[in-house]
Design a protein around this motif. Sequence first.
Motif, PDB file in Angstrom:
ATOM      1  N   THR A 108       0.829  -1.205   0.000  1.00 21.62           N
ATOM      2  CA  THR A 108       0.000   0.000   0.000  1.00 21.62           C
ATOM      3  C   THR A 108       0.863   1.255   0.000  1.00 21.62           C
ATOM      4  N   ALA A 109       1.968   1.238   0.754  1.00 18.82           N
ATOM      5  CA  ALA A 109       2.836   2.419   0.817  1.00 18.82           C
ATOM      6  C   ALA A 109       3.492   2.695  -0.531  1.00 18.82           C
ATOM      7  N   ILE A 110       3.837   1.633  -1.260  1.00 21.13           N
ATOM      8  CA  ILE A 110       4.445   1.811  -2.576  1.00 21.13           C
ATOM      9  C   ILE A 110       3.403   2.306  -3.582  1.00 21.13           C
ATOM     10  N   SER A 111       2.206   1.722  -3.540  1.00 23.01           N
ATOM     11  CA  SER A 111       1.176   2.080  -4.516  1.00 23.01           C
ATOM     12  C   SER A 111       0.725   3.525  -4.356  1.00 23.01           C
ATOM     13  N   THR A 112       0.781   4.054  -3.126  1.00 21.38           N
ATOM     14  CA  THR A 112       0.404   5.456  -2.912  1.00 21.38           C
ATOM     15  C   THR A 112       1.590   6.405  -3.074  1.00 21.38           C
ATOM     16  N   ARG A 113       2.774   5.832  -3.315  1.00 19.00           N
ATOM     17  CA  ARG A 113       4.013   6.604  -3.484  1.00 19.00           C
ATOM     18  C   ARG A 113       4.426   7.325  -2.209  1.00 19.00           C
ATOM     19  N   ALA A 114       3.969   6.800  -1.077  1.00 12.64           N
ATOM     20  CA  ALA A 114       4.471   7.314   0.197  1.00 12.64           C
ATOM     21  C   ALA A 114       5.931   6.927   0.370  1.00 12.64           C
ATOM     22  N   LEU A 115       6.306   5.761  -0.167  1.00  9.84           N
ATOM     23  CA  LEU A 115       7.684   5.295  -0.134  1.00  9.84           C
ATOM     24  C   LEU A 115       8.069   4.820  -1.529  1.00  9.84           C
ATOM     25  N   VAL A 166      13.315   2.067  -0.973  1.00  7.30           N
ATOM     26  CA  VAL A 166      13.263   2.449   0.440  1.00  7.30           C
ATOM     27  C   VAL A 166      12.303   1.541   1.203  1.00  7.30           C
ATOM     28  N   ALA A 167      11.157   1.230   0.598  1.00  5.32           N
ATOM     29  CA  ALA A 167      10.155   0.395   1.260  1.00  5.32           C
ATOM     30  C   ALA A 167      10.698  -1.006   1.525  1.00  5.32           C
ATOM     31  N   VAL A 168      11.399  -1.576   0.559  1.00  2.24           N
ATOM     32  CA  VAL A 168      11.935  -2.930   0.714  1.00  2.24           C
ATOM     33  C   VAL A 168      13.008  -2.959   1.800  1.00  2.24           C
ATOM     34  N   VAL A 169      13.908  -1.966   1.805  1.00  5.10           N
ATOM     35  CA  VAL A 169      14.944  -1.913   2.834  1.00  5.10           C
ATOM     36  C   VAL A 169      14.313  -1.742   4.211  1.00  5.10           C
ATOM     37  N   MET A 170      13.314  -0.861   4.301  1.00  7.98           N
ATOM     38  CA  MET A 170      12.626  -0.654   5.573  1.00  7.98           C
ATOM     39  C   MET A 170      11.966  -1.931   6.051  1.00  7.98           C
ATOM     40  N   CYS A 229       4.519   6.286   6.400  1.00  6.65           N
ATOM     41  CA  CYS A 229       5.880   5.829   6.715  1.00  6.65           C
ATOM     42  C   CYS A 229       5.908   5.150   8.080  1.00  6.65           C
ATOM     43  N   VAL A 230       5.124   5.684   9.017  1.00  8.26           N
ATOM     44  CA  VAL A 230       5.050   5.107  10.358  1.00  8.26           C
ATOM     45  C   VAL A 230       4.212   3.835  10.353  1.00  8.26           C
ATOM     46  N   SER A 231       3.033   3.878   9.725  1.00 12.13           N
ATOM     47  CA  SER A 231       2.134   2.722   9.753  1.00 12.13           C
ATOM     48  C   SER A 231       2.716   1.543   8.976  1.00 12.13           C
ATOM     49  N   ALA A 232       3.385   1.799   7.850  1.00 12.58           N
ATOM     50  CA  ALA A 232       3.996   0.717   7.086  1.00 12.58           C
ATOM     51  C   ALA A 232       5.142   0.084   7.869  1.00 12.58           C
ATOM     52  N   SER A 233       5.918   0.909   8.584  1.00 14.96           N
ATOM     53  CA  SER A 233       7.004   0.380   9.415  1.00 14.96           C
ATOM     54  C   SER A 233       6.442  -0.486  10.545  1.00 14.96           C
ATOM     55  N   ALA A 234       5.360  -0.014  11.161  1.00 18.83           N
ATOM     56  CA  ALA A 234       4.739  -0.777  12.247  1.00 18.83           C
ATOM     57  C   ALA A 234       4.204  -2.112  11.745  1.00 18.83           C
ATOM     58  N   ALA A 247      13.660  -8.676   0.841  1.00 23.27           N
ATOM     59  CA  ALA A 247      14.515  -7.831   0.016  1.00 23.27           C
ATOM     60  C   ALA A 247      14.511  -8.253  -1.443  1.00 23.27           C
ATOM     61  N   SER A 248      14.215  -9.540  -1.702  1.00 13.17           N
ATOM     62  CA  SER A 248      14.205 -10.021  -3.085  1.00 13.17           C
ATOM     63  C   SER A 248      12.970  -9.554  -3.839  1.00 13.17           C
ATOM     64  N   GLY A 249      12.024  -8.979  -3.114  1.00 12.38           N
ATOM     65  CA  GLY A 249      10.833  -8.450  -3.781  1.00 12.38           C
ATOM     66  C   GLY A 249       9.633  -9.343  -3.584  1.00 12.38           C
ATOM     67  N   GLY A 250       8.637  -9.121  -4.315  1.00 13.68           N
ATOM     68  CA  GLY A 250       7.373  -9.820  -4.200  1.00 13.68           C
ATOM     69  C   GLY A 250       6.377  -9.000  -5.001  1.00 13.68           C
ATOM     70  N   TRP A 251       6.915  -8.495  -6.122  1.00 13.17           N
ATOM     71  CA  TRP A 251       6.191  -7.466  -6.861  1.00 13.17           C
ATOM     72  C   TRP A 251       4.876  -7.958  -7.436  1.00 13.17           C
ATOM     73  N   ARG A 252       4.772  -9.244  -7.761  1.00 10.15           N
ATOM     74  CA  ARG A 252       3.509  -9.750  -8.306  1.00 10.15           C
ATOM     75  C   ARG A 252       2.384  -9.561  -7.296  1.00 10.15           C
ATOM     76  N   ILE A 253       2.647  -9.937  -6.040  1.00  9.55           N
ATOM     77  CA  ILE A 253       1.620  -9.838  -5.007  1.00  9.55           C
ATOM     78  C   ILE A 253       1.388  -8.380  -4.617  1.00  9.55           C
ATOM     79  N   MET A 254       2.474  -7.586  -4.628  1.00 12.17           N
ATOM     80  CA  MET A 254       2.307  -6.160  -4.331  1.00 12.17           C
ATOM     81  C   MET A 254       1.345  -5.497  -5.307  1.00 12.17           C
ATOM     82  N   ARG A 255       1.475  -5.828  -6.590  1.00 12.14           N
ATOM     83  CA  ARG A 255       0.581  -5.233  -7.590  1.00 12.14           C
ATOM     84  C   ARG A 255      -0.870  -5.616  -7.337  1.00 12.14           C
TER      85      ARG A 255
END
Length: 332
Positions: free
Chosen positions: A33-40, A44-48, A178-183, A232-240
């Motif tokens: 959700t954070a990536i799709s809204t461009r909050a992160l 950065v999102a994957v490293v976090m 940024c806070v809610s995705a980290s939590a 860290a390796s991703g999971g872009w199919r499910i993220m989409r």
Amino acid sequence: MSPDTSFLVVVVVLALAFAYTNGFHDAPTSIATAISTRALTPRVAVVMAASMNVIGAFLGEGVARTIGRHIISAPQGNQGLAVLAAALVGAVAWNVLTWYKGMPSSASHALVGGMLGAALASATTVDWPGVARTFALPMLLAPVVGYVLGFLLMLSMLWAFRNRGPQVLSRKFKVAQCVSASAMALGNGLQDAQKTMGVIVLALIATGSQDNYDVPTWAVILAAIAMSLGTASGGWRIMRTLGRRVIQMGPSRGFAAEATVAAITYATSFIWNVPMSSTHTVTSAIVGVGAAERLRAVRWGMAGNIVVVWLFTLPGAAMVAAISYWMLWPLL
């Protein structure tokens, strides 16, 4: 190495493989959700998320004890190791299949399904009251609670900020995300890494390496690393799928969904010590958040497809695990 020790190493490696697939399968739900809204940004999102997964793995072991004690009886010897190996093969196979199809499914349910399938194939005792109390009940309640809380939180936010400009709110909620995705990522590490630890503990008990359900420090470290590498390796199919195909995600919707799932994760981990499906919970929370604005905001066809995958997860993983045990045991 003796046969038992060699087989123990194989089971531990399979458990870490499960943690890795869990990382690229379940953990991306915390950042979709954070990536799709461009909050992160994606990097950065994957490293976090990977960093928070590691930290979360060290915050408790109540869920690990539940997996170790309340699903199947502690297996013994090579047969016990064969049960665990088959269970992990079933879980990993289901994770890879659903990841390839880009469909969210629960790695947690795949693991429990694998354990049940292998246990039934080997006549290992299943703790059915424990399964009902610590698995079936949370499995049914978590998505319902996720939907209701997501719906109510989004409704409250719509009312509280009804007079604020959409552009101002968008900027503020991107920061809040940024806070809610980290939590949420922290909770993912807290929940999912412990499931791998629980299986490793059962393997140690099977070989007589320990006689209690305490999680050794090396198991925590390895599970945390394996899961974070998977994230860290991703999971872009499910993220989409989660970020774009269920509802059109915005910063306020993303924050509401993430905050909802984080709250449920911490409650189930620290208060009740039961495994929950972050995938099921975040999906139902996203649907609840979308429905709070208008029912037509939800792409119900995609939501229905996800539910179908959920229904097949446990029996699918159980079947693969049972077949794996029947193939493996005669070779020992």
